[in-house]
Design a protein around this motif. Structure first.
Motif, mmCIF file in Angstrom:
data_model
loop_
_atom_site.group_PDB
_atom_site.id
_atom_site.type_symbol
_atom_site.label_atom_id
_atom_site.label_comp_id
_atom_site.label_asym_id
_atom_site.label_seq_id
_atom_site.Cartn_x
_atom_site.Cartn_y
_atom_site.Cartn_z
ATOM 1 N N VAL A 30 0.944 -1.151 0.023
ATOM 2 C CA VAL A 30 -0.260 -0.013 -0.067
ATOM 3 C C VAL A 30 0.778 1.316 -0.053
ATOM 4 N N ILE A 31 0.404 2.238 -0.662
ATOM 5 C CA ILE A 31 1.135 3.863 -0.628
ATOM 6 C C ILE A 31 0.643 4.150 1.046
ATOM 7 N N ALA A 32 1.508 4.650 1.461
ATOM 8 C CA ALA A 32 1.386 4.931 2.964
ATOM 9 C C ALA A 32 0.572 6.430 3.028
ATOM 10 N N ASP A 33 -0.145 6.486 4.267
ATOM 11 C CA ASP A 33 -0.918 8.032 4.225
ATOM 12 C C ASP A 33 -0.255 9.184 3.872
ATOM 13 N N PRO A 34 1.035 9.330 4.698
ATOM 14 C CA PRO A 34 1.874 10.629 4.598
ATOM 15 C C PRO A 34 2.898 10.527 3.442
ATOM 16 N N GLN A 35 2.790 11.259 2.408
ATOM 17 C CA GLN A 35 3.974 11.169 1.398
ATOM 18 C C GLN A 35 4.850 12.293 1.107
ATOM 19 N N PHE A 36 5.310 12.754 2.409
ATOM 20 C CA PHE A 36 6.234 13.770 2.564
ATOM 21 C C PHE A 36 7.425 13.121 1.923
ATOM 22 N N LEU A 37 7.748 12.072 1.736
ATOM 23 C CA LEU A 37 8.636 11.333 1.299
ATOM 24 C C LEU A 37 8.082 10.444 0.028
ATOM 25 N N PRO A 38 7.969 11.242 -1.051
ATOM 26 C CA PRO A 38 7.270 10.545 -2.115
ATOM 27 C C PRO A 38 7.587 8.985 -2.511
ATOM 28 N N GLY A 39 6.722 8.376 -2.208
ATOM 29 C CA GLY A 39 6.956 6.810 -2.639
ATOM 30 C C GLY A 39 6.898 6.155 -1.398
ATOM 31 N N TYR A 40 6.774 6.571 -0.374
ATOM 32 C CA TYR A 40 6.644 5.786 1.017
ATOM 33 C C TYR A 40 5.571 4.797 0.940
ATOM 34 N N CYS A 41 5.645 3.838 1.116
ATOM 35 C CA CYS A 41 5.029 2.239 0.903
ATOM 36 C C CYS A 41 5.034 1.546 2.326
ATOM 37 N N ILE A 42 3.863 0.783 2.484
ATOM 38 C CA ILE A 42 3.879 -0.178 3.534
ATOM 39 C C ILE A 42 3.455 -1.576 3.121
#
Length: 155
Positions: A30-42
């Motif tokens: 999943v793409i993470a809720d916060p995207q202050f680091l674009p592309g952050y996933c879980i």
């Protein structure tokens, strides 16, 4: 709060989780809720377990491979200088892995865990996932990850 957030894995199984990038052998990317680091996933483990140690060896291999494939997709799409991986479980009591890019533009922050970013980065609406703002990024990550899954699972 949206109902799907109360049970992210259950909502992914029902096709109601809008952050799902891909179904993988070990769970859901999943793409993470916060995207202050674009592309952050879980990576959300499925079936749901408490920790990595609750999986057998084959399940662990699948989870760790899937985690690295997410990192490969982020690397290809977002072009960070590196990928960091965290399996924590201190707040959410189920196995999940944070896969997040680190960028040159972070300067001094890059030398510290992403968890030390100020609260505003985690909660500010401008960084929160929504389809209008981050839908294209999610689509690119999904396409790349699907290709990696096809190649890796055949091997």
């Amino acid at each position: 709060m949206e109902d799907w957030k109360k049970d992210r894995i259950g909502s992914a199984l029902k096709g109601e989780n809008p952050t799902v990038i891909a179904k993988m052998k070990s769970g859901f990317a999943v793409i993470a809720d916060p995207q202050f680091l674009p592309g952050y996933c879980i990576l959300l483990a499925y079936p749901k377990v408490f920790s990595l140690n609750d999986l057998n060896i084959e399940q662990r291999k699948a989870f760790l491979l899937d985690m690295s494939l997410i990192g490969d997709a982020i690397t290809d799409v977002c072009k960070p200088i590196r990928i960091n991986y965290d399996i924590l479980g201190n707040s959410d009591q189920f196995l999940h892995a944070h896969v997040y890019p680190r960028y040159e533009w972070e300067e001094e922050r890059r030398k510290h865990p992403m968890w030390l970013y100020p609260e505003k980065y985690w909660s500010d609406d401008k960084y929160q996932f929504n389809e209008d703002k981050y839908g294209e990024l999610k689509s690119q990550l999904s396409l790349k990850l699907q290709k990696l899954i096809e190649l890796s699972y055949k091997a």
